[in-house]
Design a protein around this motif. Structure first.
Motif, PDB file in Angstrom:
ATOM      1  N   ALA A 110      -4.283   7.526   0.950  1.00  0.00           N
ATOM      2  CA  ALA A 110      -3.186   8.316   1.502  1.00  0.00           C
ATOM      3  C   ALA A 110      -2.381   7.561   2.544  1.00  0.00           C
ATOM      4  N   GLN A 111      -2.977   6.543   3.175  1.00  0.00           N
ATOM      5  CA  GLN A 111      -2.256   5.802   4.203  1.00  0.00           C
ATOM      6  C   GLN A 111      -1.076   5.031   3.623  1.00  0.00           C
ATOM      7  N   ASP A 112      -1.009   4.898   2.294  1.00  0.00           N
ATOM      8  CA  ASP A 112       0.093   4.177   1.656  1.00  0.00           C
ATOM      9  C   ASP A 112       1.346   5.031   1.483  1.00  0.00           C
ATOM     10  N   LEU A 113       1.231   6.340   1.681  1.00  0.00           N
ATOM     11  CA  LEU A 113       2.368   7.236   1.469  1.00  0.00           C
ATOM     12  C   LEU A 113       3.207   7.360   2.737  1.00  0.00           C
ATOM     13  N   GLN A 142      -6.523   0.246   6.737  1.00  0.00           N
ATOM     14  CA  GLN A 142      -6.084  -0.491   5.552  1.00  0.00           C
ATOM     15  C   GLN A 142      -4.597  -0.266   5.283  1.00  0.00           C
ATOM     16  N   GLU A 143      -3.839   0.201   6.275  1.00  0.00           N
ATOM     17  CA  GLU A 143      -2.427   0.484   6.105  1.00  0.00           C
ATOM     18  C   GLU A 143      -1.648  -0.829   6.128  1.00  0.00           C
ATOM     19  N   LEU A 144      -1.015  -1.161   5.000  1.00  0.00           N
ATOM     20  CA  LEU A 144      -0.336  -2.445   4.862  1.00  0.00           C
ATOM     21  C   LEU A 144       1.182  -2.327   4.762  1.00  0.00           C
ATOM     22  N   TYR A 145       1.702  -1.100   4.718  1.00  0.00           N
ATOM     23  CA  TYR A 145       3.112  -0.937   4.427  1.00  0.00           C
ATOM     24  C   TYR A 145       3.935  -0.470   5.636  1.00  0.00           C
ATOM     25  N   GLY A 146       3.296  -0.422   6.805  1.00  0.00           N
ATOM     26  CA  GLY A 146       4.031  -0.021   7.998  1.00  0.00           C
ATOM     27  C   GLY A 146       4.430   1.428   7.983  1.00  0.00           C
ATOM     28  N   ARG A 147       3.660   2.262   7.287  1.00  0.00           N
ATOM     29  CA  ARG A 147       3.997   3.674   7.164  1.00  0.00           C
ATOM     30  C   ARG A 147       3.095   4.515   8.048  1.00  0.00           C
ATOM     31  N   GLN A 148       3.573   5.667   8.404  1.00  0.00           N
ATOM     32  CA  GLN A 148       2.797   6.609   9.189  1.00  0.00           C
ATOM     33  C   GLN A 148       2.688   7.905   8.410  1.00  0.00           C
ATOM     34  N   ALA A 149       1.461   8.249   8.020  1.00  0.00           N
ATOM     35  CA  ALA A 149       1.271   9.488   7.276  1.00  0.00           C
ATOM     36  C   ALA A 149       1.508  10.685   8.188  1.00  0.00           C
ATOM     37  N   ARG A 150       1.977  11.762   7.574  1.00  0.00           N
ATOM     38  CA  ARG A 150       2.255  12.979   8.328  1.00  0.00           C
ATOM     39  C   ARG A 150       0.977  13.514   8.967  1.00  0.00           C
ATOM     40  N   ASP A 151       1.125  14.032  10.160  1.00  0.00           N
ATOM     41  CA  ASP A 151      -0.002  14.630  10.870  1.00  0.00           C
ATOM     42  C   ASP A 151      -0.214  16.029  10.310  1.00  0.00           C
TER      43      ASP A 151
END
Length: 527
Positions: A323-326, A354-363
């Motif tokens: 999910a960290q990729d979204l 493991q977040e590689l795309y500089g994204r922040q998943a919604r809280d």
């Protein structure tokens, strides 16, 4: 201390009733180091009867023998043999010389049947607790073949066995030990994978307990079994009658999830398995334009959300892996897939490290469960992850081969990694499908070639091909694994995510890890 070769090296005589055998074995340790002592040897005779020799003894240049041990007081009466044990009870027993003879003949037949010469041998009976009368003269053997007590046992046994015949001890051992071949690395890796599945299945009880919660976040580091749990939860809820969507971002991972589910009965497969963008294309009917501009992909999640609002094909449950990729904005589309977008059931699996795309998943308002045991990597690979992160790793994975490190500058890392793969394949332990060659930055030339020939979709499928080495960047291999990973550190697009990238790359190996790169990074990895 010089002792004979023992097979097994440390026999177990701890069970009740084996005290006499243990004392005889200890006395036999006075034999010369060229002697061989095989304990508790069993063989089927030509009638299918299991015969056992308490000891087989081979002394090169001296002789060979089959030894039967009878503890306690031993005597005969009316053609019957008896033994009195340490409790004072009398028991009828078989003629010990007859037992030694029968076992020896059966073993000889077995050895000869394997095309190996069975040397001249003698049956011997050892009575550790019995004193034979001075006039004892057996009718079926020599007096020297009956040894009472264990004083000077090695010398007395050598005299009883003496023939002076030369024989090949190693050849006899090859036949008598009937060695099973050493398990292949594929067998070891497969066993470790099945073991990891069993441990992870136990973890599924966590989700069973939390099933009544509508929103669940499952977090955990590499190797904690998140993807396995995502698949299993999707399957279990499908069995319960739910219409389930299993989503991820990485195309290769989506193909892996689909491949696993294809082995299940049809009524256990989730209604949808794939990437969020693939679902958007299917639902909206959009055509991927030539060149695949970023604007097209960015527009898919909002288009999916609009389409889902009026769709009759929405889902009872959405499961998201990695999910960290979204991106944050994509979660509107994810939630829109549910019949109740605001509070419908959703189970999310991820690892922020493991977040590689500089994204922040919604809280998201969600119940969080943390997995803290690495069950899929070997303890050797887990040690590298620990060195990299500086955080202790609780690892329940199997033991595996040592991690190998090869120093090379970034511009030569790929070339050296190629040689490593060639060596691994040439060694005969691994097949192409066991190995992945991953780069940390620029694509391997074979990676570029395959994408040009196959296109992005078919290239992703090639990462699961059973007949070739997988060649990819670490990012492209997220969520996937192979028994062997050769990780080429050929630079980083962004030094800020270098440690995370290495963490992901290292954890893709389940059995054997080889790292090629500059010494500064090998040092960070514990070398």
């Amino acid at each position: 201390m010089i002792v004979p070769r023992n097979v097994p090296a440390n026999p177990d005589y701890s069970e009740p009733g084996f005290g006499a055998e243990r004392r005889v074995w200890e006395a036999l340790q006075e034999l010369p180091d060229e002697a061989v002592v095989i304990g508790q040897y069993r063989v089927l005779d030509d009638r299918g009867v299991l015969r056992e020799a308490d000891f087989l003894v081979f002394i090169p240049g001296v002789g060979s023998g089959v030894v039967e041990v009878k503890g306690g007081l031993v005597w005969t009466a009316d053609d019957q043999w008896f033994s009195r044990d340490h409790t004072g009870r009398d028991h009828p027993i078989k003629d010990p010389m007859w037992q030694a003879q029968k076992a020896g003949f059966a073993i000889g037949d077995f050895v000869s049947g394997q095309g190996v010469i069975w040397p001249r041998w003698a049956p011997v009976v050892v009575l550790p607790d019995t004193v034979l009368p001075a006039g004892f003269v057996p009718s079926d053997s020599k007096r020297s073949q009956w040894i009472d007590g264990i004083a000077h046992l090695s010398a007395r046994l050598s005299a009883a066995l003496y023939t002076g015949q030369a024989f090949d001890v190693e050849e006899l051992l090859d036949v008598l030990e009937r060695r099973l071949p050493k398990p292949s690395v594929q067998q070891k890796a497969a066993l470790a994978s099945r073991r990891a599945d069993m441990i992870t299945r136990n973890q599924y009880e966590i989700l069973r307990v939390l099933r009544n919660n509508d929103r669940i976040l499952v977090t955990g580091g590499p190797g904690t079994g998140k993807t396995w749990l995502a698949l299993e939860h999707s399957r279990q809820e499908t069995i319960r009658g739910a219409r389930v969507a299993l989503l991820c971002y990485n195309r290769g991972l989506a193909l892996h999830l689909s491949a696993v589910a294809s082995g299940w009965p049809e009524d256990q497969r989730p209604a949808w398995i794939g990437t969020l963008h693939q679902l958007a294309i299917e639902w909206t009917g959009a055509q991927v334009p030539t060149g695949s501009p970023q604007e097209f992909w960015d527009g898919l999640p909002p288009a999916l959300a609009r389409m889902a609002a009026d769709s009759d094909d929405r889902f009872d449950l959405v499961v998201v892996d990695e999910a960290q990729d979204l991106e944050d904005s994509w979660w509107d589309a994810v939630e829109s897939l549910l019949w109740d977008p605001a509070s419908g059931p959703m189970v999310v699996f991820g690892d922020d490290d493991q977040e590689l795309y500089g994204r922040q998943a919604r809280d998201l308002p969600i119940v969080e469960v943390e997995l803290d045991q690495n069950v899929r990597n070997t303890v050797q690979i887990a040690a590298v992850l620990e060195a990299l992160s500086g955080q202790p790793q609780e690892c329940r994975g199997a033991s595996g081969p040592p991690v190998e490190f090869f120093e090379a500058p970034v511009e030569q890392a790929v070339a050296v990694a190629d040689k490593v793969v060639h060596t691994l394949l040439g060694g005969g332990d691994y097949q192409a499908a066991d190995i992945a060659l991953l780069t940390t930055w620029r694509r391997h030339p074979e990676h570029i070639k395959r994408v040009q020939e196959l296109g992005p979709a078919q290239f992703a499928a090639s990462l699961l091909a059973p007949d070739q080495v997988a060649v990819s960047t670490v990012k492209g291999f997220k969520g996937l694994e192979r028994p062997v990973v050769v990780l080429a550190i050929n630079g980083f697009h962004d030094e800020a995510v270098a440690e995370v990238l290495l963490r992901v790359g290292v954890s893709r190996a389940t059995h054997q890890l080889v790292v090629v790169g500059p010494q500064e990074w090998l040092t960070r990895l514990g070398h």
